[in-house]
Design a protein around this motif. Structure first.
Motif, short mmCIF file in Angstrom:
data_model
loop_
_atom_site.label_atom_id
_atom_site.label_comp_id
_atom_site.label_asym_id
_atom_site.label_seq_id
_atom_site.Cartn_x
_atom_site.Cartn_y
_atom_site.Cartn_z
N UNK A 116 0.82 -1.21 0.00
CA UNK A 116 0.00 0.00 0.00
C UNK A 116 0.85 1.26 0.00
N UNK A 117 0.17 2.37 -0.32
CA UNK A 117 0.69 3.73 -0.14
C UNK A 117 -0.26 4.39 0.85
N UNK A 118 0.29 5.08 1.85
CA UNK A 118 -0.53 5.68 2.90
C UNK A 118 -0.22 7.16 3.01
N UNK A 119 -1.27 7.97 3.06
CA UNK A 119 -1.16 9.42 3.25
C UNK A 119 -2.00 9.76 4.47
N UNK A 120 -1.34 10.21 5.53
CA UNK A 120 -2.01 10.57 6.79
C UNK A 120 -1.64 12.02 7.07
N UNK A 121 -2.65 12.91 7.05
CA UNK A 121 -2.35 14.33 7.21
C UNK A 121 -3.38 15.04 8.08
N UNK A 122 -2.90 15.97 8.87
CA UNK A 122 -3.75 16.94 9.55
C UNK A 122 -3.80 18.14 8.62
N UNK A 123 -4.98 18.73 8.49
CA UNK A 123 -5.08 19.89 7.61
C UNK A 123 -6.03 20.92 8.18
N UNK A 124 -5.73 22.16 7.82
CA UNK A 124 -6.53 23.29 8.30
C UNK A 124 -7.00 24.10 7.10
N UNK A 125 -8.28 24.36 7.09
CA UNK A 125 -8.90 25.14 6.02
C UNK A 125 -9.52 26.37 6.66
N UNK A 126 -9.17 27.55 6.13
CA UNK A 126 -9.75 28.77 6.69
C UNK A 126 -10.09 29.74 5.57
N UNK A 127 -11.08 30.57 5.84
CA UNK A 127 -11.48 31.58 4.88
C UNK A 127 -10.38 32.63 4.78
N UNK A 128 -10.18 33.16 3.58
CA UNK A 128 -9.13 34.14 3.35
C UNK A 128 -9.31 35.42 4.14
N UNK A 129 -10.52 35.72 4.54
CA UNK A 129 -10.78 36.95 5.30
C UNK A 129 -10.64 36.73 6.80
N UNK A 130 -10.02 35.60 7.18
CA UNK A 130 -9.85 35.30 8.60
C UNK A 130 -11.09 34.69 9.21
N UNK A 131 -12.03 34.26 8.37
CA UNK A 131 -13.30 33.71 8.84
C UNK A 131 -13.18 32.29 9.36
N UNK A 132 -14.17 31.47 9.05
CA UNK A 132 -14.32 30.12 9.60
C UNK A 132 -13.05 29.30 9.48
N UNK A 133 -12.84 28.49 10.49
CA UNK A 133 -11.66 27.64 10.57
C UNK A 133 -12.09 26.20 10.76
N UNK A 134 -11.49 25.30 10.00
CA UNK A 134 -11.81 23.87 10.11
C UNK A 134 -10.51 23.10 10.22
N UNK A 135 -10.38 22.29 11.28
CA UNK A 135 -9.22 21.43 11.47
C UNK A 135 -9.64 19.99 11.28
N UNK A 136 -8.96 19.27 10.39
CA UNK A 136 -9.34 17.89 10.08
C UNK A 136 -8.11 16.99 10.04
N UNK A 137 -8.38 15.72 10.02
CA UNK A 137 -7.33 14.72 9.79
C UNK A 137 -7.89 13.69 8.81
N UNK A 138 -7.08 13.37 7.81
CA UNK A 138 -7.47 12.38 6.81
C UNK A 138 -6.40 11.32 6.72
N UNK A 139 -6.82 10.07 6.74
CA UNK A 139 -5.92 8.94 6.55
C UNK A 139 -6.42 8.20 5.32
N UNK A 140 -5.59 8.18 4.28
CA UNK A 140 -5.99 7.58 3.00
C UNK A 140 -4.96 6.52 2.63
N UNK A 141 -5.44 5.33 2.36
CA UNK A 141 -4.56 4.21 2.01
C UNK A 141 -5.06 3.56 0.74
N UNK A 142 -4.14 3.33 -0.20
CA UNK A 142 -4.48 2.72 -1.48
C UNK A 142 -3.57 1.52 -1.71
N UNK A 143 -4.13 0.38 -2.15
CA UNK A 143 -3.29 -0.77 -2.47
C UNK A 143 -2.28 -0.41 -3.56
N UNK A 144 -1.09 -1.00 -3.47
CA UNK A 144 -0.03 -0.70 -4.44
C UNK A 144 0.62 -2.00 -4.91
N UNK A 145 1.04 -1.99 -6.17
CA UNK A 145 1.78 -3.11 -6.72
C UNK A 145 3.21 -3.14 -6.20
#
Length: 181
Positions: A116-145
Motif C-alpha cells: 500500500x501507499x498511505x497518506x495521513x495528514x492533519x489539515x486546516x482550512x480557513x477563509x481568506x478573510x480570517x473567517x471560519x476555521x476547520x481542522x481535520x485529519x485524513x488517513x488515506x490508504x491505497x493498495x499498491x503493486x
C-alpha cells in the motif's frame, strides 16, 4: 607473459563492471492527466512532511521498524516540494470564489511496495478573510503493486482523494470534516 596480459585485461574488465552504477529513475506525484478544476478556490499556504521521508530519494518501509532509502529511485524534487506541486496542480482553479487557505501537516507518508501507499495528514482550512476555521485529519490508504511506479501511482491516487475531501469541505461551507467514501 600472455597469461599476465590476460589476467590484467580480465582484472580491468571486472573492475570496470564493479564501478558501473545503476541509472537513477525520477518520479513525480503530479499525475500525467491534468486535474479537473476543483469546485473551490483553495490557496495552498503550507505543506510540512516528516523529516524521515522528506528527501529526494524515495523512502520505503520495510517491516515494522525499518526504512530503506532507494538510491536509484528519486522524486523530481524533495518530497515536500513534490507534494506542494501536486496539490497546487490538483487545486488549479479559475473560480471567482473567495480563496480558502489550506495548511497540510503530513503525519505519515508510507510506501510499502506490494502492499500500500498511505497518506495521513492533519489539515486546516480557513477563509481568506480570517473567517471560519476547520481542522481535520485524513488517513488515506491505497493498495499498491510491487514496483516503484505502481507505488507512486497509488500515492497519486491518495492525493487525488485528499483534494476531493478538501474541496468537499470547502464547498460545504467548511462546517465539518468530510468522511472518506
Amino acid at each position: 607473459m600472455a597469461h599476465a596480459f590476460k589476467f590484467a585485461v580480465l582484472s580491468l574488465a571486472l573492475l570496470l563492471a564493479a564501478c558501473r552504477s545503476d541509472p537513477i529513475h525520477y518520479h513525480t506525484l503530479i499525475p500525467q492527466q491534468p486535474a479537473a478544476a476543483s469546485s473551490a478556490d483553495v490557496l495552498l499556504e503550507q505543506v510540512s512532511v516528516p523529516p524521515q521521508v522528506d528527501r529526494p530519494q524515495v523512502v520505503i518501509r520495510q517491516g515494522n521498524s525499518s526504512l530503506a532509502i532507494l538510491e536509484t529511485e528519486w522524486w523530481g524534487a524533495s518530497l515536500a516540494d513534490e507534494l506542494r506541486n501536486a496539490l497546487v496542480n490538483q487545486f488549479a482553479s479559475s473560480s471567482a470564489q473567495p480563496r480558502l487557505g489550506l495548511r497540510v501537516e503530513v503525519q505519515r507518508f508510507d510506501s510499502v511496495p506490494g502492499q500500500y501507499a498511505l497518506f495521513d495528514a492533519r489539515w486546516r482550512l480557513r477563509a481568506g478573510n480570517g473567517g471560519a476555521l476547520l481542522n481535520c485529519r485524513s488517513v488515506i490508504q491505497t493498495p499498491a503493486g510491487a514496483s516503484i511506479d505502481e507505488l507512486v501511482l497509488a500515492h497519486q491516487q491518495n492525493l487525488k482523494r485528499f483534494t476531493e475531501l478538501v474541496s468537499q469541505a470547502a464547498s460545504g461551507g467548511a462546517s465539518r470534516c468530510p468522511a472518506l467514501r
